[in-house]
Design a protein around this motif. Structure first.
Motif, short mmCIF file in Angstrom:
data_model
loop_
_atom_site.label_atom_id
_atom_site.label_comp_id
_atom_site.label_asym_id
_atom_site.label_seq_id
_atom_site.Cartn_x
_atom_site.Cartn_y
_atom_site.Cartn_z
N ALA A 9 0.70 -1.35 -0.14
CA ALA A 9 -0.14 0.09 -0.16
C ALA A 9 0.94 1.43 -0.04
CB ALA A 9 -0.86 0.20 1.26
N GLU A 10 1.93 1.31 0.74
CA GLU A 10 2.69 2.37 0.78
C GLU A 10 3.39 2.50 -0.49
OE1 GLU A 10 5.80 2.13 3.97
OE2 GLU A 10 6.47 4.31 3.40
N LEU A 11 3.96 1.42 -1.14
CA LEU A 11 4.47 1.79 -2.47
C LEU A 11 3.46 2.62 -3.30
CD1 LEU A 11 7.19 0.11 -4.17
CD2 LEU A 11 4.99 -0.18 -5.33
N PHE A 12 2.25 1.97 -3.46
CA PHE A 12 1.28 2.60 -4.40
C PHE A 12 0.93 4.01 -3.98
CE2 PHE A 12 0.11 -1.83 -5.55
CZ PHE A 12 0.65 -1.80 -6.84
N GLU A 13 0.79 4.28 -2.60
CA GLU A 13 0.88 5.57 -2.27
C GLU A 13 1.98 6.38 -2.84
OE1 GLU A 13 -1.86 6.71 -0.04
OE2 GLU A 13 -1.33 8.57 -0.72
N MET A 15 3.72 5.90 -5.11
CA MET A 15 3.66 5.99 -6.69
C MET A 15 2.72 6.96 -7.02
SD MET A 15 4.60 3.15 -8.98
CE MET A 15 4.35 3.15 -10.72
N GLY A 16 1.82 7.18 -6.52
CA GLY A 16 0.75 8.11 -6.64
C GLY A 16 1.26 9.66 -6.63
N SER A 17 2.02 10.08 -5.23
CA SER A 17 2.89 11.15 -5.10
C SER A 17 3.73 11.25 -6.12
CB SER A 17 3.44 11.02 -3.74
OG SER A 17 2.39 10.80 -2.74
N LEU A 18 4.64 10.43 -6.49
CA LEU A 18 5.47 10.58 -7.37
C LEU A 18 5.07 11.08 -8.75
CD1 LEU A 18 8.10 7.78 -6.67
CD2 LEU A 18 8.51 9.99 -6.31
N ALA A 31 -6.01 6.38 -8.94
CA ALA A 31 -6.12 5.09 -9.25
C ALA A 31 -5.00 4.44 -8.12
CB ALA A 31 -5.70 4.64 -10.47
N TYR A 32 -3.81 5.03 -8.07
CA TYR A 32 -2.84 4.44 -7.15
C TYR A 32 -3.20 4.64 -5.72
CZ TYR A 32 0.49 3.01 -10.89
OH TYR A 32 0.94 2.53 -11.97
N VAL A 86 11.36 6.83 -9.19
CA VAL A 86 12.33 7.36 -7.96
C VAL A 86 13.71 8.11 -8.49
CG1 VAL A 86 13.70 6.96 -6.00
CG2 VAL A 86 11.43 6.03 -6.26
N GLU A 87 14.24 7.42 -9.60
CA GLU A 87 15.33 7.89 -10.13
C GLU A 87 15.35 9.10 -10.75
OE1 GLU A 87 17.59 4.87 -12.39
OE2 GLU A 87 17.36 3.56 -10.67
N GLU A 88 14.16 9.38 -11.61
CA GLU A 88 13.93 10.52 -12.15
C GLU A 88 13.84 11.78 -11.41
OE1 GLU A 88 10.56 10.36 -14.82
OE2 GLU A 88 10.84 8.32 -15.53
#
Ligand code: DGT
Ligand code: CA
Ligand code: CA
Ligand code: ZN
Length: 593
Positions: A9-13, A15-18, A31-32, A86-88
């Protein structure tokens, strides 16, 4: 080890922020975020589901793309699309987003334009004026961010009760499983008193085999550090970083120990003074006659308090302020309990930023045993929450009227209507007048100065269609400071207009807080305990709101939504100027009976 649902869940959260930082589409971002919230609430591990070859797209909010990412995460330990993102983006930018008041876009601006990558760096830039120079920031917003960072630091390592209580329950369940011979086992300390933040978790119990309980505690999988492991007391630190103190008492002396470690320290001091005047002294083992040195033991708290000539006192009242005097005078209130609630008047569905279909929310309310509920999705002004336009609200109302035929629980049509910066409501008056329940809340321009904010709140309170003010101060525990306003003036306006005030039970809010609710109750303002649920499981969080009400000395009759359906419908169908009479009639009536 396979990632837990929480990690997924944290990863998708994130992901949405990024994606938001990158300026991706709102649709994709949401959606994320939605997937993250659903996954957080799942009752069984996704890793197992993947292992069993289950079709994840059956989970609401999980489509093909997200289900593939879950599978990738579980099999490889990472998600390549996430790593690329994350790299970008500049380093540290995800940490910056954790600062309350700093969204993903602002985090990007801070990072790119000021070259800052740490929270301390932001605090510094807020203090020396650099932060205020950013576009769409300004002096007040920068000051606000500095206050939020300070709010976090002021928590000083304390844990919000919403996080501490589930940890305590998990540990108690695990202990009972490991040691079925445990007899009593209770939280004490600040947790039993339902303080909003918890320094450490204290547990006490009784067992025919005391040492085995301490041994079981240090061996639990969630324990990461052992601080003390003795015959009487065991202290550990669990994964989330919370300390747990466990004490095992002799059953004959359990009452004294329960009382002592429940505290508060101030309550115990007040009690000790009171005892000393009777020639008695108190400690965790019992009550000692100071002349003879004889110690009396107490198996339960009732007999302990009775020995001092006092009635038993609910832990929520044990602050050392008024409860001992009230106990002596026989004026301790009969406090509200969760099962007194007959409805929830602040619930969201997937029509705005909730996670679940309306049906699921209605069924969850019915499952709580409620007689009525109000669906209160956000209004249009709250773009990020997918707020309803007039047209969508109108179609929601017709849908609810149709749905009503299928249910016994009374479904009230409502809105959590934004209070605009000007104090105007976010829906036209004709729209609001059609609703059964209007919860009016501040969600924007929270940095306004005290006079502006007070006038804004009072304007909303005076609106003839506003039933309840939601989460009055907008604070988020440890994350966002309350807005600045004149509490007394706002409470007076609420009382004068018959506007109810919400005790928002969401444990990150607890707003009104206990002391504010105490004052509101004294003034005779109708208080409502709402969960502000965005998911059908959130209705259980009412217990946190009930605790605030109890800490505010509220009896059932001080709480509007303990009214039966008939009484409540009468209340909302009465013009606002006369509503307080309806509330008072019940309050005084019940008090006499
Ligand atoms: P916390 O942990 O900071 O959230 O607050 P508490 O109230 O749980 O405090 P804690 O864990 O230090 O101690 C639990 C209770 O034990 C406390 O509420 C009262 C009692 N207690 C502990 N130390 C003392 C003491 O030195 N004197 C007295 N009278 N009571 C104490
Ligand atoms: Ca404690
Ligand atoms: Ca402690
Ligand atoms: Zn809200």
């Amino acid at each position: 080890m396979a990632p837990t649902n929480e990690q997924i869940a944290e990863l998708f959260e994130n992901m949405g922020s990024l994606l938001e930082m990158k300026g991706d589409t709102v649709f994709k971002i949401r959606a994320y975020q939605r997937a993250a919230r659903t996954i957080e609430q799942l009752s069984s591990p996704l890793a197992t589901a993947v292992e069993n070859g289950e079709d994840l797209t059956k989970i609401p909010g999980v489509g093909k793309a997200i289900s593939e990412k879950i599978a990738e995460y579980i099999s490889t330990g990472q998600v390549s699309a996430y790593e690329r993102l994350v790299e970008e983006l500049p380093s540290g930018v995800l940490d910056l987003k954790e600062i309350p008041g700093v969204g993903p876009k602002m985090a990007m601006a801070i990072s790119q334009q000021l070259g800052i990558s740490t929270v301390d760096g932001v605090a510094e830039a807020a203090a020396d004026g650099r932060l205020a120079t950013l576009p769409r920031m300004g002096k007040r917003a920068a000051e606000g961010i500095l206050r939020h960072i300070n709010a976090f630091k002021e928590m000083g390592g304390r844990t919000p009760i919403g996080e501490a209580l589930p940890v305590a329950e998990e540990v108690m369940n695990a202990l009972r499983e490991q040691c079925p011979e445990i007899d009593q086992l209770f939280p004490v300390g600040s947790l039993r008193r339902w303080e909003e933040t918890i320094g450490d978790i204290d547990l006490i119990g009784t067992s025919p085999n005391p040492e085995s309980v301490g041994d079981a505690l240090v061996a639990l999988p969630m324990v990461k550090d052992v601080l003390v492991h003795g015959p009487k007391k065991t202290s550990v630190v669990v994964e989330s970083g919370i300390q747990i103190d466990l004490r095992i008492a002799e059953p004959e002396a359990f009452g004294a120990m329960l009382q002592y470690f429940t505290g508060s320290q101030q309550h115990n001091i007040r009690l000790r003074d009171f005892a000393n005047r009777q020639g008695l002294s108190l400690n965790e083992y019992g009550i000692t006659n100071t002349e003879t040195g004889q110690v009396e033991e107490f198996a339960d708290e009732e007999t302990f308090y009775a020995r001092l000539g006092l009635p038993w006192m609910p832990p929520e009242l044990r602050t050392g302020l008024y409860e001992v005097d009230a106990g002596l005078e026989g004026t301790l209130p009969g406090l509200v309990v969760a099962t007194d609630l007959k409805g929830d008047l602040h619930l969201h569905s997937e029509w705005s930023d909730g996670n679940d279909p309306i049906e699921l929310m209605v069924e969850a309310a019915a499952a709580q045993g409620y007689e009525y509920m109000a669906l209160t999705d956000h209004s249009q002004g709250l773009g990020v929450a997918n707020g309803l336009t007039v047209e969508r609200l109108e179609s929601q109302i017709s849908l609810l009227r149709e749905m009503q035929e299928k249910y016994d629980i009374t479904i009230l049509c409502g809105s959590e209507c934004d209070i605009r910066a000007s104090g105007e409501m976010d829906f036209p008056d004709e729209m609001l007048a059609q609703l059964d329940v209007v919860v009016a809340s501040v969600h924007s321009a929270m940095g306004q100065d005290q006079a502006t904010m007070t006038a804004r709140m009072i304007k909303a309170i005076e609106h003839p269609s506003v039933t309840i003010i939601g989460h009055l101060t907008t604070r988020l525990l440890g994350q966002r400071e309350p807005v600045e306003f004149d509490l007394e003036a706002v409470l007076e306006a609420a009382r004068d207009t018959g506007t109810a005030l919400e005790i928002n039970a969401s444990p990150e809010r607890l707003d009104l807080r206990d002391t504010h609710a105490y004052r509101a109750r004294e003034m005779g303002i109708p208080l409502v305990i709402n969960t502000d649920s965005h998911h059908h499981t959130h209705l259980d969080k009412r217990r946190f709101g009930v605790a605030v009400a109890r800490r505010a000395w509220c009896r059932p009759e001080d709480i509007l939504n303990t009214m039966s359906r008939e009484e409540f419908l009468k209340f909302i169908r009465t013009p606002k100027s006369k509503r307080l009479n309806v509330f008072d009639a019940r309050r005084n009536g019940t008090a006499q009976s």
